[in-house]
Motif scaffolding. Structure first.
Motif, PDB file in Angstrom:
ATOM      1  N   SER A  55       0.828  -1.209   0.000  1.00  0.00           N
ATOM      2  CA  SER A  55       0.000   0.000   0.000  1.00  0.00           C
ATOM      3  C   SER A  55       0.865   1.262   0.000  1.00  0.00           C
ATOM      4  N   PHE A  56       2.129   1.129   0.334  1.00  0.00           N
ATOM      5  CA  PHE A  56       3.033   2.282   0.337  1.00  0.00           C
ATOM      6  C   PHE A  56       3.440   2.712  -1.066  1.00  0.00           C
ATOM      7  N   SER A  57       3.451   1.775  -2.007  1.00  0.00           N
ATOM      8  CA  SER A  57       3.928   2.116  -3.349  1.00  0.00           C
ATOM      9  C   SER A  57       2.771   2.633  -4.201  1.00  0.00           C
ATOM     10  N   GLN A  58       2.833   3.892  -4.492  1.00  0.00           N
ATOM     11  CA  GLN A  58       1.848   4.541  -5.346  1.00  0.00           C
ATOM     12  C   GLN A  58       2.611   5.312  -6.410  1.00  0.00           C
ATOM     13  N   LYS A  59       1.934   5.623  -7.482  1.00  0.00           N
ATOM     14  CA  LYS A  59       2.558   6.374  -8.572  1.00  0.00           C
ATOM     15  C   LYS A  59       2.801   7.819  -8.144  1.00  0.00           C
ATOM     16  N   SER A  64       9.367  12.884  -9.627  1.00  0.00           N
ATOM     17  CA  SER A  64       9.305  12.728  -8.181  1.00  0.00           C
ATOM     18  C   SER A  64       9.618  11.293  -7.774  1.00  0.00           C
ATOM     19  N   VAL A  65       9.985  11.149  -6.500  1.00  0.00           N
ATOM     20  CA  VAL A  65      10.312   9.841  -5.940  1.00  0.00           C
ATOM     21  C   VAL A  65       9.410   9.613  -4.739  1.00  0.00           C
ATOM     22  N   ARG A  66       8.793   8.451  -4.686  1.00  0.00           N
ATOM     23  CA  ARG A  66       7.913   8.097  -3.569  1.00  0.00           C
ATOM     24  C   ARG A  66       8.715   7.347  -2.536  1.00  0.00           C
ATOM     25  N   LEU A  67       8.707   7.818  -1.285  1.00  0.00           N
ATOM     26  CA  LEU A  67       9.374   7.126  -0.190  1.00  0.00           C
ATOM     27  C   LEU A  67       8.345   6.340   0.609  1.00  0.00           C
ATOM     28  N   PRO A  68       8.721   5.156   1.098  1.00  0.00           N
ATOM     29  CA  PRO A  68       7.774   4.349   1.861  1.00  0.00           C
ATOM     30  C   PRO A  68       7.573   4.911   3.270  1.00  0.00           C
ATOM     31  N   LEU A  69       6.731   5.896   3.395  1.00  0.00           N
ATOM     32  CA  LEU A  69       6.396   6.506   4.678  1.00  0.00           C
ATOM     33  C   LEU A  69       4.941   6.193   5.019  1.00  0.00           C
ATOM     34  N   ASP A  70       4.534   6.520   6.234  1.00  0.00           N
ATOM     35  CA  ASP A  70       3.145   6.282   6.633  1.00  0.00           C
ATOM     36  C   ASP A  70       2.169   7.148   5.855  1.00  0.00           C
ATOM     37  N   PHE A  75       8.605  13.134  -3.206  1.00  0.00           N
ATOM     38  CA  PHE A  75       9.653  14.130  -3.103  1.00  0.00           C
ATOM     39  C   PHE A  75      10.280  14.363  -4.467  1.00  0.00           C
ATOM     40  N   PRO A  76      10.770  15.594  -4.737  1.00  0.00           N
ATOM     41  CA  PRO A  76      11.449  15.850  -6.006  1.00  0.00           C
ATOM     42  C   PRO A  76      12.719  15.000  -6.124  1.00  0.00           C
ATOM     43  N   ALA A  77      12.973  14.488  -7.298  1.00  0.00           N
ATOM     44  CA  ALA A  77      14.127  13.617  -7.519  1.00  0.00           C
ATOM     45  C   ALA A  77      15.451  14.342  -7.331  1.00  0.00           C
TER      46      ALA A  77
END
Length: 114
Positions: A55-59, A64-70, A75-77
């Motif tokens: 569920s943490f991995s979303q487009k 941008s880069v998606r970090l596995p946070l709650d 975040f910008p690459a």
């Protein structure tokens, strides 16, 4: 040096140090297993968090880069890159893991006799 003397020497020294050798091999095996578990468990958690089924991995947008946070945050690459501290942190982390694993194995006290 005669073969009799050599065989007598080997027999008397190897049989007396055999329990010590087993003790050392067991200690190294337990310490190695503890280090492996302590160092690979964060990696397994991270990989499972970034897997496509998580569920943490979303487009995110293309740059941008998606970090596995709650909270789902992209975040910008440009914020991510190599730095000088990347050379220092891994050896320090490895030393801490080995030291902590030695403390855990010592605390378990497998070889303490009551």
């Amino acid at each position: 040096m005669s073969p009799w003397w050599l065989s007598n020497f080997i027999h008397s020294h190897v049989t007396s140090t055999w329990p010590l050798l087993i003790y050392a091999v067991t200690w190294v095996a337990v310490l190695t297993l503890t280090v492996a578990v302590a160092s690979f468990s964060p990696e397994v958690a991270f990989v499972s968090a970034i897997s496509p089924s998580s569920s943490f991995s979303q487009k995110c947008p293309h740059t941008s880069v998606r970090l596995p946070l709650d909270v789902p945050v992209c975040f910008p690459a440009q914020l991510f890159g190599k730095s000088r501290i990347d050379l220092i942190v891994p050896p320090i982390f490895a030393a801490l893991i080995v030291a902590a694993s030695a403390c855990v194995v010592r605390a378990v006290a497998l070889w303490e006799h009551d």
